[in-house]
Design an enzyme around this catalytic site. Structure first.
Site, PDB file in Angstrom:
ATOM      1  N   PHE A   1       0.836  -1.209   0.000  1.00 53.51           N
ATOM      2  CA  PHE A   1       0.000   0.000   0.000  1.00 53.51           C
ATOM      3  C   PHE A   1       0.870   1.257   0.000  1.00 53.51           C
ATOM      4  CE2 PHE A   1       0.526   0.853   4.555  1.00 53.51           C
ATOM      5  CZ  PHE A   1       0.271   2.214   4.622  1.00 53.51           C
ATOM      6  N   LYS A   2       2.106   1.110   0.443  1.00 56.65           N
ATOM      7  CA  LYS A   2       3.010   2.259   0.511  1.00 56.65           C
ATOM      8  C   LYS A   2       3.301   2.877  -0.853  1.00 56.65           C
ATOM      9  CE  LYS A   2       4.935   0.651   4.825  1.00 56.65           C
ATOM     10  NZ  LYS A   2       3.923  -0.406   5.071  1.00 56.65           N
ATOM     11  N   ASP A   3       3.089   2.097  -1.933  1.00 52.51           N
ATOM     12  CA  ASP A   3       3.261   2.648  -3.281  1.00 52.51           C
ATOM     13  C   ASP A   3       2.374   3.877  -3.509  1.00 52.51           C
ATOM     14  OD1 ASP A   3       5.089   0.751  -4.268  1.00 52.51           O
ATOM     15  OD2 ASP A   3       3.498  -0.605  -4.912  1.00 52.51           O
TER      16      ASP A   3
END
Ligand SMILES: *Cc1c(COP(=O)(O)O)cnc(C)c1O
Length: 353
Positions: free
Chosen positions: A116-118
Site C-alpha cells: 500500500f506504501k506505493d
C-alpha cells in the site's frame, strides 16, 4: 507563488513556538523536525469537491493543493500525479470491492510493488525530485526495512535525479519476493545492504547515521519513512475517493485499518478533520497492540516487539500517533515533548483524558 502568500505552514509537534511555520518543500525534505517532533499543518483545509466520478488524479490534485501551497501548484501536482498513478494496474488506482453486507475492501495493492506504501511513495518520489531540482540540491535517502517500505521506496526513487538511496534489510529475514524487488533494480542510484542481524539492527544503524551530524550534512541524509508528512498527505486521497464510491450520497463510512506506525489511519483522521463523513476509524493491530491497550486504558505502554506474520505491524512505538497527541493537547508542543520524554524514560505514561 511567493512566501508572503503562504496561508498554511507546518510546525513541529514538539515546538516551543520559537520557530515559525515552514513551507511544504522544507517539510518534504526534512522528514523529522530538528527537535525530534513531527511536522503538522497549522490549518486544516476544507474538503474540496470530489464526486463519485472524479478521477483519482483530479481528486489528488484538489486535496493536495492547499497543503502544498508555495511549493507545488495544481499544474505541477497534476503532472506528478498523472505519472505516479499511471503505473497502477487499475484505472481507478485504488479500487473498492463490494464484499456484500455493507462491507467493502479498499484495494491498495495495485501499485508496482503491491505494498500500500506505493500509493504515497510513487507521488512522494516525484515531489522529492522536483523540489531538489528547484533548489539545486542532492540528498542521500537512508532507510531500514523489513520488506514493504524498502521495495516501495526503491521503486519510487530508482533513477530519480539528485537522490542516492541506501536501504538496509536484515539478511534472510525479508520475503524472497521483496528481496528480489529490492536487489534486482539496476538503477545506479539504488544501493542495498543486507545486514546479518534483525530489522532493529538495521534501524539502529540508520539512527546512528542520522545522529552523526558531520555525516548527515556531508551526504545530505534524508528519510522517506512514514513520519514524513508528504506520505500522510498523499494517503488522505484514497479515504475520500473510496468514501465517495461507497456512499455517493455523502453518508458516513467507517474504516478499519491495519496499523503499525499509525501513518495510514492518521490520513483517515485528517480526512475526517477536513470534513469527510467518517463514522469510525478502527485501529487494527496484531499481538503488538500498544494502541489497542492505549485506547482501552488511556495509558501508553511499550513492550517487547513480538515477531508475527505481519512484520509491518510489529511496532511498539507508533511514531505518527504523536500527531494526534499534539492536536488532542490543543497543539501544545511542550506537553507533547514532556509526554514522550516520560514514555522513553519509564516505558509507560498516562495520557490526560
Ligand atoms: C506499512 C504497513 C502497515 C502499517 O502501516 P502504518 O501506516 O505504519 O500504520 C500495515 N500493513 C502493511 C502490509 C504495511 O505494508
Amino acid at each position: 507563488m511567493t512566501g508572503s502568500e503562504v496561508a498554511l505552514g507546518y510546525v513541529s509537534t514538539r515546538s516551543d513556538g520559537s520557530v515559525g511555520p515552514l513551507g511544504f518543500g522544507d517539510v518534504l525534505l526534512a522528514g523529522l523536525a530538528p527537535d525530534g517532533g513531527l511536522y503538522c499543518p497549522t490549518a486544516i483545509p476544507n474538503l474540496p469537491e470530489v464526486g463519485p466520478d472524479t478521477t483519482y488524479v483530479d481528486a489528488a490534485v484538489a486535496i493536495l493543493e492547499p497543503f502544498t501551497v508555495g511549493t507545488f501548484d495544481a499544474a505541477a501536482l497534476e503532472v506528478m500525479a498523472t505519472e505516479a498513478y499511471r503505473s497502477f494496474r487499475h484505472p481507478e488506482v485504488c479500487p473498492v470491492l463490494d464484499l456484500g453486507g455493507g462491507h467493502h475492501l479498499l484495494d491498495l495493492t495495485k501499485g508496482p510493488t503491491l505494498a500500500f506504501k506505493d500509493v504515497a511513495l510513487q507521488m512522494v518520489g516525484r515531489m522529492l525530485e522536483a523540489e531538489l531540482d528547484r533548489r539545486g540540491r542532492r540528498v542521500t535517502i537512508v532507510g531500514a526495512t523489513s520488506g514493504d517500505t524498502g521495495s516501495a521506496a526503491i521503486e519510487s526513487l530508482a533513477g530519480k535525479a539528485g537522490v542516492e538511496v541506501l536501504i538496509l534489510h536484515p539478511h534472510q529475514r525479508v520475503s524472497e519476493i521483496q528481496r528480489r524487488q529490492m536487489t534486482t533494480v539496476t538503477a545506479g542510484n539504488i544501493h542495498n545492504v543486507a545486514i546479518r542481524g534483525t530489522f532493529d539492527d538495521c534501524q539502529d544503524l540508520v539512527k546512528a547515521s542520522f545522529a552523526d551530524a558531520r555525516l548527515r550534512s556531508d551526504v545530505g541524509l534524508a528519510a522517506v519513512n512514514s513520519i514524513n508528512w508528504a506520505r500522510v498527505l498523499c494517503q488522505i486521497v484514497y479515504y475520500v475517493t473510496s468514501a465517495r464510491r461507497v456512499r455517493p450520497d455523502g453518508g458516513p463510512v467507517s474504516f478499519s485499518v491495519p496499523s503499525g506506525n499509525f501513518g495510514n489511519v492518521l490520513s483517515g483522521w485528517y480526512a475526517k478533520r477536513m470534513g469527510l463523513a467518517v463514522d469510525r476509524l478502527v485501529v487494527a493491530s496484531n499481538r503488538n497492540d500498544v494502541l489497542t491497550r492505549f485506547f482501552e486504558t488511556g495509558r501508553l505502554e511499550t513492550r517487547q516487539v513480538e515477531p508475527s506474520l505481519s512484520p509491518s505491524m510489529d511496532i511498539q512505538i507508533s511514531s505518527n500517533f504523536e500527531r494526534v497527541l499534539w492536536e488532542a493537547s490543543g497543539r501544545d508542543g511542550g506537553a507533547v515533548a514532556a509526554l514522550l520524554a516520560a514514555l522513553r524514560e519509564r516505558g509507560s505514561v498516562e495520557v490526560p483524558a
